[in-house]
Structure formats: structure tokens, C-alpha cells
Motif scaffolding. Structure first.
Motif, PDB file in Angstrom:
ATOM      1  N   ALA A  78      -8.203  45.499  64.763  1.00  0.00           N
ATOM      2  CA  ALA A  78      -7.100  44.783  64.209  1.00  0.00           C
ATOM      3  C   ALA A  78      -7.259  43.385  64.149  1.00  0.00           C
ATOM      4  O   ALA A  78      -6.612  42.825  63.134  1.00  0.00           O
ATOM      5  CB  ALA A  78      -6.175  45.203  65.202  1.00  0.00           C
ATOM      6  N   GLY A  79      -7.977  42.837  64.910  1.00  0.00           N
ATOM      7  CA  GLY A  79      -8.129  41.381  64.828  1.00  0.00           C
ATOM      8  C   GLY A  79      -9.018  40.997  63.511  1.00  0.00           C
ATOM      9  O   GLY A  79      -8.554  39.929  62.805  1.00  0.00           O
ATOM     10  N   ARG A 131      -9.418  42.860  60.957  1.00  0.00           N
ATOM     11  CA  ARG A 131      -8.772  43.003  59.695  1.00  0.00           C
ATOM     12  C   ARG A 131      -7.470  42.012  59.367  1.00  0.00           C
ATOM     13  O   ARG A 131      -7.437  41.424  58.220  1.00  0.00           O
ATOM     14  CB  ARG A 131      -7.932  44.437  59.900  1.00  0.00           C
ATOM     15  CG  ARG A 131      -8.321  45.723  58.856  1.00  0.00           C
ATOM     16  CD  ARG A 131      -7.435  46.619  59.026  1.00  0.00           C
ATOM     17  NE  ARG A 131      -6.699  46.914  60.134  1.00  0.00           N
ATOM     18  CZ  ARG A 131      -6.698  47.573  61.323  1.00  0.00           C
ATOM     19  NH1 ARG A 131      -7.809  48.258  61.333  1.00  0.00           N
ATOM     20  NH2 ARG A 131      -5.788  47.712  62.027  1.00  0.00           N
ATOM     21  N   THR A 132      -6.867  41.653  60.457  1.00  0.00           N
ATOM     22  CA  THR A 132      -5.882  40.349  60.194  1.00  0.00           C
ATOM     23  C   THR A 132      -6.487  39.078  59.853  1.00  0.00           C
ATOM     24  O   THR A 132      -6.049  38.510  59.005  1.00  0.00           O
ATOM     25  CB  THR A 132      -5.097  40.308  61.508  1.00  0.00           C
ATOM     26  OG1 THR A 132      -4.430  41.377  62.167  1.00  0.00           O
ATOM     27  CG2 THR A 132      -4.265  39.256  61.447  1.00  0.00           C
ATOM     28  N   TYR A 187      -7.474  39.366  56.010  1.00  0.00           N
ATOM     29  CA  TYR A 187      -6.278  39.285  55.256  1.00  0.00           C
ATOM     30  C   TYR A 187      -5.698  38.098  55.068  1.00  0.00           C
ATOM     31  O   TYR A 187      -5.455  37.575  54.129  1.00  0.00           O
ATOM     32  CB  TYR A 187      -5.571  40.631  55.577  1.00  0.00           C
ATOM     33  CG  TYR A 187      -5.813  41.742  55.314  1.00  0.00           C
ATOM     34  CD1 TYR A 187      -6.688  42.104  54.080  1.00  0.00           C
ATOM     35  CD2 TYR A 187      -5.307  42.983  56.156  1.00  0.00           C
ATOM     36  CE1 TYR A 187      -7.082  43.553  54.021  1.00  0.00           C
ATOM     37  CE2 TYR A 187      -5.751  44.088  55.714  1.00  0.00           C
ATOM     38  CZ  TYR A 187      -6.722  44.495  54.629  1.00  0.00           C
ATOM     39  OH  TYR A 187      -7.049  45.834  54.597  1.00  0.00           O
ATOM     40  N   VAL A 188      -5.567  37.554  56.364  1.00  0.00           N
ATOM     41  CA  VAL A 188      -5.070  36.001  56.255  1.00  0.00           C
ATOM     42  C   VAL A 188      -5.970  35.146  55.745  1.00  0.00           C
ATOM     43  O   VAL A 188      -5.536  34.186  55.058  1.00  0.00           O
ATOM     44  CB  VAL A 188      -4.716  35.824  57.710  1.00  0.00           C
ATOM     45  CG1 VAL A 188      -4.627  34.191  58.037  1.00  0.00           C
ATOM     46  CG2 VAL A 188      -3.492  36.485  58.360  1.00  0.00           C
ATOM     47  N   ILE A 203       0.404  34.069  61.149  1.00  0.00           N
ATOM     48  CA  ILE A 203       0.284  35.459  61.395  1.00  0.00           C
ATOM     49  C   ILE A 203      -0.654  35.899  62.222  1.00  0.00           C
ATOM     50  O   ILE A 203       0.167  36.712  63.356  1.00  0.00           O
ATOM     51  CB  ILE A 203       0.021  35.891  59.918  1.00  0.00           C
ATOM     52  CG1 ILE A 203       1.225  35.730  58.966  1.00  0.00           C
ATOM     53  CG2 ILE A 203      -0.107  37.438  60.028  1.00  0.00           C
ATOM     54  CD1 ILE A 203       0.969  36.225  57.467  1.00  0.00           C
ATOM     55  N   PRO A 204      -1.837  35.428  62.687  1.00  0.00           N
ATOM     56  CA  PRO A 204      -2.696  35.768  63.712  1.00  0.00           C
ATOM     57  C   PRO A 204      -2.188  35.609  65.198  1.00  0.00           C
ATOM     58  O   PRO A 204      -2.136  36.222  66.205  1.00  0.00           O
ATOM     59  CB  PRO A 204      -4.096  35.296  63.660  1.00  0.00           C
ATOM     60  CG  PRO A 204      -3.854  34.960  61.994  1.00  0.00           C
ATOM     61  CD  PRO A 204      -2.479  34.650  61.434  1.00  0.00           C
ATOM     62  N   ARG A 248       0.812  37.875  65.734  1.00  0.00           N
ATOM     63  CA  ARG A 248       0.509  39.190  65.978  1.00  0.00           C
ATOM     64  C   ARG A 248      -0.063  39.589  67.484  1.00  0.00           C
ATOM     65  O   ARG A 248       0.297  40.253  68.059  1.00  0.00           O
ATOM     66  CB  ARG A 248      -0.367  39.593  64.829  1.00  0.00           C
ATOM     67  CG  ARG A 248      -0.755  41.161  64.869  1.00  0.00           C
ATOM     68  CD  ARG A 248      -1.497  41.629  63.778  1.00  0.00           C
ATOM     69  NE  ARG A 248      -1.556  42.831  64.086  1.00  0.00           N
ATOM     70  CZ  ARG A 248      -2.531  43.647  63.291  1.00  0.00           C
ATOM     71  NH1 ARG A 248      -3.010  43.113  62.060  1.00  0.00           N
ATOM     72  NH2 ARG A 248      -2.681  44.985  63.530  1.00  0.00           N
TER      73      ARG A 248
END
Length: 85
Positions: free
Chosen positions: A13-14, A16-17, A20-21, A63-64, A67
Motif C-alpha cells: 500500500a505504501g 502504491r500510494t 500515485y502521489v 496524502i501519504p 494515510r
């Protein structure tokens, strides 16, 4: 996620985030450069344009942090113990 079956690297998840960011920030910076250099009509609003772009970049960059806030807050706890100077 169903679309990432063949790409085992995107299971995290890290990662992917971050990807995307990073892509979003790159697109925002590219758009900012195009607007700043190719639209002379907006030259009068340079300060407002730059402030708006900086605000959008700051919000996307948060965002990261938001999250994974629980992990970030927990990672600093051992350093707060007494005698850990």
C-alpha cells in the motif's frame, strides 16, 4: 486489488500510494509550468496562481502522511521514553 495480480511489486500500500502521489505531483507541476509560461493572460494573477498551485501541491503531498499517520505516530513513541536522550 484485482488489477494488480501480475504486478507483485504493487501489493504494498505504501508503494502504491507513493507512485500515485508522485504521478499526481508530476502532472500538477507540469501543468503549473505550462500555465506559467504559455498563458500570458494570467500574468496579472501570478501571485494568486502560484499560491493556488502551491496549496494544491501541499494538499496532494499530505496524502501519504494522512494515510499512514498511525504508523508515523507509533514509530516515534520509543524515543519519548524517559532516559532516551
Amino acid at each position: 486489488m484485482p488489477g494488480y495480480g501480475q504486478l507483485s511489486i504493487f501489493q504494498s500500500a505504501g508503494l502504491r500510494t507513493g507512485v500515485y502521489v508522485g504521478l499526481c505531483l508530476s502532472l500538477i507541476l507540469a501543468a503549473w509550468l505550462v500555465v506559467a509560461n504559455r498563458m500570458p493572460l494570467l500574468e496579472r494573477f501570478a501571485l494568486e496562481r502560484n499560491a493556488a498551485a502551491a496549496a494544491v501541491i501541499g494538499l496532494i503531498a499530505l496524502i501519504p502522511v494522512l494515510r499512514f499517520y498511525g504508523m508515523l505516530a507509533g514509530s516515534g513513541r520509543p524515543g519519548e521514553l524517559p532516559g532516551e536522550f
